[in-house]
Scaffold this motif. Structure first.
Motif, PDB file in Angstrom:
ATOM      1  N   THR A   1       3.186   9.323  -9.047  1.00 60.85           N
ATOM      2  CA  THR A   1       4.382   9.608  -9.831  1.00 60.85           C
ATOM      3  C   THR A   1       4.181   9.209 -11.285  1.00 60.85           C
ATOM      4  O   THR A   1       4.499   9.967 -12.204  1.00 60.85           O
ATOM      5  CB  THR A   1       5.594   8.870  -9.238  1.00 60.85           C
ATOM      6  N   VAL A   2       3.647   8.029 -11.503  1.00 64.25           N
ATOM      7  CA  VAL A   2       3.387   7.563 -12.870  1.00 64.25           C
ATOM      8  C   VAL A   2       2.318   8.423 -13.531  1.00 64.25           C
ATOM      9  O   VAL A   2       2.428   8.762 -14.719  1.00 64.25           O
ATOM     10  CB  VAL A   2       2.986   6.076 -12.855  1.00 64.25           C
ATOM     11  N   ALA A   3       1.295   8.795 -12.772  1.00 64.80           N
ATOM     12  CA  ALA A   3       0.215   9.612 -13.335  1.00 64.80           C
ATOM     13  C   ALA A   3       0.727  10.968 -13.807  1.00 64.80           C
ATOM     14  O   ALA A   3       0.195  11.541 -14.756  1.00 64.80           O
ATOM     15  CB  ALA A   3      -0.893   9.798 -12.303  1.00 64.80           C
ATOM     16  N   LEU A   4       1.754  11.489 -13.167  1.00 62.47           N
ATOM     17  CA  LEU A   4       2.321  12.764 -13.595  1.00 62.47           C
ATOM     18  C   LEU A   4       3.411  12.587 -14.646  1.00 62.47           C
ATOM     19  O   LEU A   4       3.556  13.409 -15.542  1.00 62.47           O
ATOM     20  CB  LEU A   4       2.895  13.520 -12.397  1.00 62.47           C
ATOM     21  N   ALA A   5       4.192  11.528 -14.533  1.00 59.04           N
ATOM     22  CA  ALA A   5       5.349  11.360 -15.406  1.00 59.04           C
ATOM     23  C   ALA A   5       4.970  10.928 -16.817  1.00 59.04           C
ATOM     24  O   ALA A   5       5.583  11.387 -17.782  1.00 59.04           O
ATOM     25  CB  ALA A   5       6.314  10.348 -14.801  1.00 59.04           C
ATOM     26  N   VAL A   6       3.983  10.064 -16.969  1.00 61.48           N
ATOM     27  CA  VAL A   6       3.649   9.547 -18.301  1.00 61.48           C
ATOM     28  C   VAL A   6       3.172  10.650 -19.243  1.00 61.48           C
ATOM     29  O   VAL A   6       3.689  10.758 -20.363  1.00 61.48           O
ATOM     30  CB  VAL A   6       2.626   8.393 -18.191  1.00 61.48           C
ATOM     31  N   PRO A   7       2.226  11.493 -18.857  1.00 64.18           N
ATOM     32  CA  PRO A   7       1.843  12.566 -19.786  1.00 64.18           C
ATOM     33  C   PRO A   7       2.993  13.529 -20.088  1.00 64.18           C
ATOM     34  O   PRO A   7       3.144  13.992 -21.223  1.00 64.18           O
ATOM     35  CB  PRO A   7       0.711  13.300 -19.055  1.00 64.18           C
TER      36      PRO A   7
ATOM     37  N   CYS B   1       0.829  -1.211   0.000  1.00 61.42           N
ATOM     38  CA  CYS B   1       0.000   0.000   0.000  1.00 61.42           C
ATOM     39  C   CYS B   1       0.865   1.264   0.000  1.00 61.42           C
ATOM     40  O   CYS B   1       0.567   2.220  -0.717  1.00 61.42           O
ATOM     41  CB  CYS B   1      -0.939  -0.006   1.194  1.00 61.42           C
ATOM     42  N   ALA B   2       1.931   1.254   0.780  1.00 61.53           N
ATOM     43  CA  ALA B   2       2.823   2.419   0.828  1.00 61.53           C
ATOM     44  C   ALA B   2       3.500   2.634  -0.525  1.00 61.53           C
ATOM     45  O   ALA B   2       3.610   3.765  -1.001  1.00 61.53           O
ATOM     46  CB  ALA B   2       3.864   2.236   1.921  1.00 61.53           C
ATOM     47  N   ALA B   3       3.943   1.562  -1.148  1.00 62.74           N
ATOM     48  CA  ALA B   3       4.572   1.680  -2.462  1.00 62.74           C
ATOM     49  C   ALA B   3       3.576   2.176  -3.493  1.00 62.74           C
ATOM     50  O   ALA B   3       3.919   3.001  -4.355  1.00 62.74           O
ATOM     51  CB  ALA B   3       5.150   0.334  -2.888  1.00 62.74           C
ATOM     52  N   THR B   4       2.345   1.709  -3.419  1.00 64.12           N
ATOM     53  CA  THR B   4       1.307   2.146  -4.359  1.00 64.12           C
ATOM     54  C   THR B   4       1.022   3.637  -4.205  1.00 64.12           C
ATOM     55  O   THR B   4       0.870   4.351  -5.197  1.00 64.12           O
ATOM     56  CB  THR B   4       0.016   1.339  -4.129  1.00 64.12           C
ATOM     57  N   VAL B   5       0.974   4.100  -2.966  1.00 60.23           N
ATOM     58  CA  VAL B   5       0.719   5.525  -2.713  1.00 60.23           C
ATOM     59  C   VAL B   5       1.837   6.383  -3.313  1.00 60.23           C
ATOM     60  O   VAL B   5       1.597   7.501  -3.766  1.00 60.23           O
ATOM     61  CB  VAL B   5       0.562   5.771  -1.197  1.00 60.23           C
ATOM     62  N   LEU B   6       3.052   5.875  -3.338  1.00 59.13           N
ATOM     63  CA  LEU B   6       4.165   6.628  -3.909  1.00 59.13           C
ATOM     64  C   LEU B   6       4.251   6.503  -5.429  1.00 59.13           C
ATOM     65  O   LEU B   6       4.544   7.474  -6.122  1.00 59.13           O
ATOM     66  CB  LEU B   6       5.488   6.164  -3.292  1.00 59.13           C
ATOM     67  N   VAL B   7       4.002   5.313  -5.951  1.00 57.75           N
ATOM     68  CA  VAL B   7       4.233   5.052  -7.374  1.00 57.75           C
ATOM     69  C   VAL B   7       3.103   5.581  -8.255  1.00 57.75           C
ATOM     70  O   VAL B   7       3.378   6.180  -9.300  1.00 57.75           O
ATOM     71  CB  VAL B   7       4.453   3.542  -7.608  1.00 57.75           C
ATOM     72  N   LEU B   8       1.870   5.369  -7.890  1.00 53.33           N
ATOM     73  CA  LEU B   8       0.756   5.759  -8.768  1.00 53.33           C
ATOM     74  C   LEU B   8       0.718   7.257  -9.087  1.00 53.33           C
ATOM     75  O   LEU B   8       0.594   7.618 -10.263  1.00 53.33           O
ATOM     76  CB  LEU B   8      -0.570   5.296  -8.180  1.00 53.33           C
TER      77      LEU B   8
END
Length: 50
Positions: free
Chosen positions: A32-38, A23-30
């Motif tokens: 980040t990915v949501a901002l980085a991909v676009p 859960c902690a990793a998901t809170v950090l990764v999602l």
């Protein structure tokens, strides 16, 4: 005394600990990915136009 007994008691199960780490990793990764991909997509489009 209650606190000493609680601290010396049995630890949490490995399942609970693993779930907490996931859960902690998901809170950090999602986010980040949501901002980085676009941003990376737009950056790629910008440089491929040159």
């Amino acid at each position: 005394m209650v606190r000493v007994r609680r601290l010396g008691g049995a630890p949490n199960s490995r399942t609970v600990a693993a779930c907490a780490y996931v859960c902690a990793a998901t809170v950090l990764v999602l986010p980040t990915v949501a901002l980085a991909v676009p941003w990376l997509t737009e950056l790629h489009r910008l440089f491929s136009a040159l």
